[in-house]
Scaffold this active site. Structure first.
Site, PDB file in Angstrom:
ATOM      1  N   PRO A 250      -3.364  37.576  44.231  1.00 56.55           N
ATOM      2  CA  PRO A 250      -2.561  38.538  43.457  1.00 56.55           C
ATOM      3  C   PRO A 250      -2.498  39.909  44.133  1.00 56.55           C
ATOM      4  O   PRO A 250      -1.688  40.749  43.755  1.00 56.55           O
ATOM      5  CB  PRO A 250      -3.272  38.603  42.101  1.00 56.55           C
ATOM      6  CG  PRO A 250      -4.579  37.924  42.268  1.00 56.55           C
ATOM      7  CD  PRO A 250      -4.542  37.093  43.506  1.00 56.55           C
TER       8      PRO A 250
ATOM      9  N   GLU B 278     -13.527  34.282  41.402  1.00 58.39           N
ATOM     10  CA  GLU B 278     -13.127  35.693  41.425  1.00 58.39           C
ATOM     11  C   GLU B 278     -12.355  36.060  42.683  1.00 58.39           C
ATOM     12  O   GLU B 278     -11.713  37.090  42.759  1.00 58.39           O
ATOM     13  CB  GLU B 278     -14.357  36.602  41.301  1.00 58.39           C
ATOM     14  CG  GLU B 278     -14.780  36.891  39.891  1.00 58.39           C
ATOM     15  CD  GLU B 278     -13.632  37.372  38.998  1.00 58.39           C
ATOM     16  OE1 GLU B 278     -13.114  38.464  39.265  1.00 58.39           O
ATOM     17  OE2 GLU B 278     -13.262  36.651  38.053  1.00 58.39           O
TER      18      GLU B 278
ATOM     19  N   ARG C 226      12.682  23.790  51.035  1.00 63.26           N
ATOM     20  CA  ARG C 226      14.112  23.571  50.789  1.00 63.26           C
ATOM     21  C   ARG C 226      15.001  24.411  51.705  1.00 63.26           C
ATOM     22  O   ARG C 226      16.193  24.168  51.804  1.00 63.26           O
ATOM     23  CB  ARG C 226      14.461  23.758  49.304  1.00 63.26           C
ATOM     24  CG  ARG C 226      14.262  25.142  48.781  1.00 63.26           C
ATOM     25  CD  ARG C 226      14.369  25.163  47.266  1.00 63.26           C
ATOM     26  NE  ARG C 226      15.723  24.950  46.781  1.00 63.26           N
ATOM     27  CZ  ARG C 226      16.713  25.827  46.891  1.00 63.26           C
ATOM     28  NH1 ARG C 226      16.520  26.985  47.490  1.00 63.26           N
ATOM     29  NH2 ARG C 226      17.905  25.553  46.400  1.00 63.26           N
TER      30      ARG C 226
ATOM     31  N   ASP D 260      22.613  30.009  46.548  1.00 59.09           N
ATOM     32  CA  ASP D 260      21.476  30.218  45.655  1.00 59.09           C
ATOM     33  C   ASP D 260      21.413  31.645  45.132  1.00 59.09           C
ATOM     34  O   ASP D 260      21.785  32.573  45.833  1.00 59.09           O
ATOM     35  CB  ASP D 260      20.152  30.037  46.416  1.00 59.09           C
ATOM     36  CG  ASP D 260      19.790  28.595  46.587  1.00 59.09           C
ATOM     37  OD1 ASP D 260      20.415  27.747  45.947  1.00 59.09           O
ATOM     38  OD2 ASP D 260      18.869  28.338  47.384  1.00 59.09           O
TER      39      ASP D 260
HETATM   40  N1  ADE Z   1      -3.971  33.653  42.846  1.00 56.55           N
HETATM   41  C1  ADE Z   1      -4.160  34.118  41.595  1.00 56.55           C
HETATM   42  N2  ADE Z   1      -3.074  34.769  41.146  1.00 56.55           N
HETATM   43  C2  ADE Z   1      -2.148  34.712  42.153  1.00 56.55           C
HETATM   44  C3  ADE Z   1      -0.822  35.208  42.295  1.00 56.55           C
HETATM   45  N3  ADE Z   1      -0.210  35.888  41.338  1.00 56.55           N
HETATM   46  N4  ADE Z   1      -0.194  34.978  43.470  1.00 56.55           N
HETATM   47  C4  ADE Z   1      -0.805  34.306  44.454  1.00 56.55           C
HETATM   48  N5  ADE Z   1      -2.052  33.815  44.379  1.00 56.55           N
HETATM   49  C5  ADE Z   1      -2.723  34.018  43.227  1.00 56.55           C
END
Ligand code: ADE
Length: 248
Positions: free
Chosen positions: A86, A113, A151, A166
């Site tokens: 994230p 974590e 794709r 697309d």
């Molecule tokens: N791992 C946990 N959340 C994630 C996200 N939003 N994007 C990529 N990998 C992740």
């Protein structure tokens, strides 16, 4: 293209990548998706891959050794190493296009974590996030990346499924689609689509693309370059939407 996916849950990838367009792309030799269970690289006597964090705090952290050894085993000269997190740069159609031009991707899926920071540093990994929300692991994110990238590999989609119209690849959201029946629960297919007039149909589709983008994702219009015709269509759309509001 070869895609190695380093994960603690290889079965997730086997099931997903055997179906539909991904399955076909693999059978036709456009892509090989190879899930690698990095637990099998652990030198720990219990095959453990996670440890409590230094400095304390909740959860467990994946240590560097199994991942570094797994990458060393699958890495080639051409490999791009992507760590799903994230905290990464945001995935988009543009990033998918960039990755579709590579020969070898190594995707690393974290869990718990997170992953010891030295893994990303030592591997020079490209950290990628699929959006501003936290998943329980990198696997769903890796599946999204694999699907969106595969794709776009030339030849994977037939002409009937071409990626050129697309959403996002034109800078706009895609126009609405209709199929049979002509009338469904009191709602008819727009007349123009039944007219056989291809020029009119193209114009209608482009206008509806602009309308959708204007109503749902106006942020995308900041980086869209408007033609003279687009400006006139936008003026029509604004007038039509205004009329619609007044009628309601
Ligand atoms: N791992 C946990 N959340 C994630 C996200 N939003 N994007 C990529 N990998 C992740």
């Amino acid at each position: 293209m070869k895609i190695d996916v380093l994960t603690l849950f290889p079965e997730l990838f086997e099931a997903f990548s055997a179906e539909s367009i991904l399955g076909r792309a693999q059978n036709a030799g456009y892509v090989t998706i190879n899930p690698v269970d990095f637990r099998s690289y652990s030198t720990d006597k219990h095959n453990s891959v996670d440890e409590p964090p230094f400095g304390g705090g909740a959860g467990m952290v994946i240590g560097p050794q199994p991942l570094i050894d797994a990458v060393a085993d699958v890495r080639t000269e051409e490999a791009s190493i992507i760590l799903l997190s994230p905290q990464g740069r945001k995935f988009s159609q543009e990033v998918a296009q960039e990755l579709a031009e590579k020969e070898h991707l190594i995707l690393i899926c974290g869990h718990y974590e997170g992953i010891d920071e030295r893994v990303s540093m030592l591997l020079g990994a490209d950290e990628v996030s699929i959006g501003d929300y936290v998943l329980t692991g990198g696997e769903p994110a890796a599946l999204v990346v694999i699907d969106a990238v595969t794709r776009l590999i030339p030849g994977v989609l037939g002409n009937r499924e071409s990626a050129s119209a697309d959403s996002f690849s034109t800078g706009l959201l895609e126009h609405p689609h209709y199929t049979r029946p002509r009338e469904f629960m009191g709602n008819s297919v727009p007349d123009v689509l039944l007219s056989g007039n291809h020029k009119e149909i193209e114009l209608w589709r482009h206008k509806e693309s602009l309308r959708r983008t204007f109503k749902r994702r106006p942020d995308l219009l900041n980086s869209y370059s408007f033609s003279e015709q687009d400006r006139s269509l936008i003026r029509q759309i604004v007038a039509e939407e205004f009329d619609r509001l007044e009628q309601d």
